[in-house]
Design a protein around this motif. Structure first.
Motif, PDB file in Angstrom:
ATOM      1  N   LEU A  58     -17.163  -9.095  -5.473  1.00  0.00           N
ATOM      2  CA  LEU A  58     -16.660  -7.900  -6.163  1.00  0.00           C
ATOM      3  C   LEU A  58     -15.831  -7.012  -5.233  1.00  0.00           C
ATOM      4  N   ALA A  59     -15.739  -7.405  -3.963  1.00  0.00           N
ATOM      5  CA  ALA A  59     -15.044  -6.571  -2.969  1.00  0.00           C
ATOM      6  C   ALA A  59     -13.635  -7.085  -2.711  1.00  0.00           C
ATOM      7  N   THR A  60     -12.801  -6.183  -2.180  1.00  0.00           N
ATOM      8  CA  THR A  60     -11.413  -6.517  -1.854  1.00  0.00           C
ATOM      9  C   THR A  60     -11.233  -6.533  -0.346  1.00  0.00           C
ATOM     10  N   LEU A  61     -10.587  -7.570   0.154  1.00  0.00           N
ATOM     11  CA  LEU A  61     -10.301  -7.701   1.580  1.00  0.00           C
ATOM     12  C   LEU A  61      -8.810  -7.498   1.810  1.00  0.00           C
ATOM     13  N   TYR A  62      -8.459  -6.529   2.666  1.00  0.00           N
ATOM     14  CA  TYR A  62      -7.063  -6.281   3.045  1.00  0.00           C
ATOM     15  C   TYR A  62      -6.796  -6.936   4.399  1.00  0.00           C
ATOM     16  N   VAL A  63      -5.739  -7.751   4.459  1.00  0.00           N
ATOM     17  CA  VAL A  63      -5.417  -8.507   5.676  1.00  0.00           C
ATOM     18  C   VAL A  63      -3.954  -8.291   6.035  1.00  0.00           C
ATOM     19  N   ILE A 116      -5.900  -9.193  -0.348  1.00  0.00           N
ATOM     20  CA  ILE A 116      -4.566  -8.604  -0.500  1.00  0.00           C
ATOM     21  C   ILE A 116      -3.915  -8.426   0.869  1.00  0.00           C
ATOM     22  N   GLU A 117      -2.668  -8.878   0.993  1.00  0.00           N
ATOM     23  CA  GLU A 117      -1.932  -8.670   2.235  1.00  0.00           C
ATOM     24  C   GLU A 117      -1.407  -7.236   2.298  1.00  0.00           C
ATOM     25  N   MET A 118      -1.527  -6.641   3.466  1.00  0.00           N
ATOM     26  CA  MET A 118      -1.015  -5.287   3.665  1.00  0.00           C
ATOM     27  C   MET A 118       0.507  -5.370   3.743  1.00  0.00           C
ATOM     28  N   GLN A 119       1.164  -4.835   2.755  1.00  0.00           N
ATOM     29  CA  GLN A 119       2.602  -4.985   2.608  1.00  0.00           C
ATOM     30  C   GLN A 119       3.382  -4.078   3.541  1.00  0.00           C
ATOM     31  N   ALA A 120       4.600  -4.481   3.790  1.00  0.00           N
ATOM     32  CA  ALA A 120       5.567  -3.634   4.491  1.00  0.00           C
ATOM     33  C   ALA A 120       6.675  -3.302   3.501  1.00  0.00           C
ATOM     34  N   PHE A 121       7.109  -2.046   3.510  1.00  0.00           N
ATOM     35  CA  PHE A 121       8.177  -1.642   2.600  1.00  0.00           C
ATOM     36  C   PHE A 121       8.964  -0.490   3.200  1.00  0.00           C
ATOM     37  N   THR A 122      10.091  -0.195   2.585  1.00  0.00           N
ATOM     38  CA  THR A 122      10.955   0.904   3.027  1.00  0.00           C
ATOM     39  C   THR A 122      11.133   1.898   1.902  1.00  0.00           C
ATOM     40  N   SER A 123      10.996   3.170   2.215  1.00  0.00           N
ATOM     41  CA  SER A 123      11.183   4.231   1.228  1.00  0.00           C
ATOM     42  C   SER A 123      11.993   5.354   1.852  1.00  0.00           C
ATOM     43  N   ASN A 124      13.092   5.719   1.209  1.00  0.00           N
ATOM     44  CA  ASN A 124      13.970   6.790   1.700  1.00  0.00           C
ATOM     45  C   ASN A 124      14.357   6.598   3.164  1.00  0.00           C
ATOM     46  N   GLY A 125      14.643   5.352   3.516  1.00  0.00           N
ATOM     47  CA  GLY A 125      15.152   5.071   4.853  1.00  0.00           C
ATOM     48  C   GLY A 125      14.106   4.957   5.942  1.00  0.00           C
ATOM     49  N   ILE A 126      12.815   5.016   5.605  1.00  0.00           N
ATOM     50  CA  ILE A 126      11.737   4.917   6.590  1.00  0.00           C
ATOM     51  C   ILE A 126      10.902   3.676   6.286  1.00  0.00           C
ATOM     52  N   ILE A 151      -0.867   4.524   4.597  1.00  0.00           N
ATOM     53  CA  ILE A 151       0.201   3.730   5.182  1.00  0.00           C
ATOM     54  C   ILE A 151       0.529   4.271   6.561  1.00  0.00           C
ATOM     55  N   GLU A 152       1.147   3.410   7.366  1.00  0.00           N
ATOM     56  CA  GLU A 152       1.585   3.782   8.707  1.00  0.00           C
ATOM     57  C   GLU A 152       3.091   3.649   8.779  1.00  0.00           C
ATOM     58  N   ILE A 153       3.728   4.562   9.497  1.00  0.00           N
ATOM     59  CA  ILE A 153       5.164   4.437   9.718  1.00  0.00           C
ATOM     60  C   ILE A 153       5.382   3.329  10.734  1.00  0.00           C
ATOM     61  N   ALA A 154       6.113   2.301  10.340  1.00  0.00           N
ATOM     62  CA  ALA A 154       6.363   1.135  11.174  1.00  0.00           C
ATOM     63  C   ALA A 154       7.576   1.398  12.073  1.00  0.00           C
ATOM     64  N   PRO A 155       7.887   0.506  13.003  1.00  0.00           N
ATOM     65  CA  PRO A 155       9.082   0.681  13.833  1.00  0.00           C
ATOM     66  C   PRO A 155      10.355   0.821  13.014  1.00  0.00           C
ATOM     67  N   PRO A 212       7.278  12.396   5.024  1.00  0.00           N
ATOM     68  CA  PRO A 212       6.531  12.911   3.867  1.00  0.00           C
ATOM     69  C   PRO A 212       5.031  12.782   4.098  1.00  0.00           C
ATOM     70  N   SER A 213       4.254  13.573   3.402  1.00  0.00           N
ATOM     71  CA  SER A 213       2.798  13.473   3.527  1.00  0.00           C
ATOM     72  C   SER A 213       2.246  12.332   2.687  1.00  0.00           C
ATOM     73  N   SER A 214       3.003  11.910   1.667  1.00  0.00           N
ATOM     74  CA  SER A 214       2.585  10.789   0.830  1.00  0.00           C
ATOM     75  C   SER A 214       3.814  10.068   0.296  1.00  0.00           C
ATOM     76  N   VAL A 215       3.629   8.801  -0.038  1.00  0.00           N
ATOM     77  CA  VAL A 215       4.707   7.971  -0.569  1.00  0.00           C
ATOM     78  C   VAL A 215       4.141   7.123  -1.700  1.00  0.00           C
ATOM     79  N   THR A 216       4.864   7.034  -2.802  1.00  0.00           N
ATOM     80  CA  THR A 216       4.467   6.183  -3.910  1.00  0.00           C
ATOM     81  C   THR A 216       5.278   4.900  -3.879  1.00  0.00           C
ATOM     82  N   TYR A 217       4.572   3.768  -3.875  1.00  0.00           N
ATOM     83  CA  TYR A 217       5.240   2.464  -3.837  1.00  0.00           C
ATOM     84  C   TYR A 217       4.525   1.508  -4.781  1.00  0.00           C
ATOM     85  N   ASP A 218       5.302   0.871  -5.623  1.00  0.00           N
ATOM     86  CA  ASP A 218       4.778  -0.137  -6.556  1.00  0.00           C
ATOM     87  C   ASP A 218       3.594   0.406  -7.357  1.00  0.00           C
ATOM     88  N   GLY A 219       3.710   1.684  -7.765  1.00  0.00           N
ATOM     89  CA  GLY A 219       2.700   2.282  -8.618  1.00  0.00           C
ATOM     90  C   GLY A 219       1.509   2.891  -7.911  1.00  0.00           C
TER      91      GLY A 219
END
Length: 266
Positions: free
Chosen positions: A39-44, A65-75, A85-89, A100-107
């Motif tokens: 019943l648990a979710t594993l993030y990898v 679930i794989e921890m995704q990488a994405f770009t929002s507003n140039g970051i 989420i963490e700001i990546a290189p 931003p203090s929060s970001v919405t991605y894929d809902g």
């Protein structure tokens, strides 16, 4: 669990587990016993879902679930948990960085909680605005940002950071920062650091003394408190111009103000 120095057996209704190893860790078959793993979710990490689906015990999680990488507003960001989420290189970033203090991605809406090691090292950043949602800044995150002039922070209690956040970067790749290493890579070349003694730090109202007494932050050349004032606007106009947007304002309370930040009053 032996690897982490504790035992998650009999933990009841475990909801999520996040791992950061790209190779599935070897764990005892008794770990997570009694936790309803199905019943648990594993993030990898990204690219490791298949490996965890085949690994003993890890494969028993109901959802992986794989921890995704994405770009929002140039970051660039990396998902680090179901809610953060963490700001990546961002090696090509230039100009003003408004985090931003929060970001919405894929809902899903994530809190921006950390900044990765070397995230903006050596970039053309000129100004940084860091929200109080950030709880960790990685090593060398803003090192060698020679065009940096201002940093604005929003923690009422100064965040503790390593001196190297704005410091020197040990260079290990010649083609990255145009330096030459010995052929055996036995030499580490260090570039000049971001000169924070030439940078202005803007801090929340009433926190000047705290930042002046805190390591790293106290080394900024100028520390200025951001005054929070109830202003009476007598006029406020805005229009688009060739280089962006132009805003003109006038107040009944304050004169000779270079810039203001308008916030919600309720």
């Amino acid at each position: 669990i032996d690897v982490f120095g504790c035992d998650f057996g009999s933990s009841g209704y475990l909801v999520t587990v996040t791992v950061n190893s790209t190779t599935p860790l070897a764990i005892s078959p008794f770990e997570f016993k009694g936790t309803y793993m199905n019943l648990a979710t594993l993030y990898v990490p990204a690219g490791t879902k298949g490996a965890h689906q085949s690994a003993p015990r890890w494969k028993d999680f109901g959802t992986i679930i794989e921890m995704q990488a994405f770009t929002s507003n140039g970051i660039n960001y990396t998902v680090t948990s179901p809610s953060t989420i963490e700001i990546a290189p961002n090696p090509s970033f230039t100009g003003v960085l408004n985090i931003p203090s929060s970001v919405t991605y894929d809902g899903t809406t994530y809190d921006v909680a950390s900044i990765a090691n070397n995230a903006f090292a050596g970039t053309g950043i000129t100004s940084i605005n860091i929200p109080n949602s950030i709880i960790n800044i990685g090593n060398y995150a803003f090192a060698n940002c020679f065009g940096l002039t201002t940093v604005t922070v929003n923690w009422t209690t100064p965040l503790l950071i390593n001196a190297n956040v704005f410091g020197d970067v040990p260079v290990v790749l010649a083609n990255t920062l145009s330096k030459t290493l010995n052929t055996n890579n036995s030499k580490v070349v260090t570039l000049a650091s971001t000169k924070i003694s030439n940078v202005t730090l803007h801090v929340p109202s009433g926190t000047f003394a705290a930042y002046k007494a805190t390591a790293v932050w106290q080394n900024f050349g100028t520390i200025i408190e951001q005054a929070v004032l109830p202003l009476t606007l007598t006029s406020l106009t805005a229009k688009a111009i060739a280089t962006g947007n132009q805003i003109n304002w006038a107040t009944a309370d304050v004169v000779n103000v270079k810039n203001i930040i308008l916030e919600r009053s309720g």
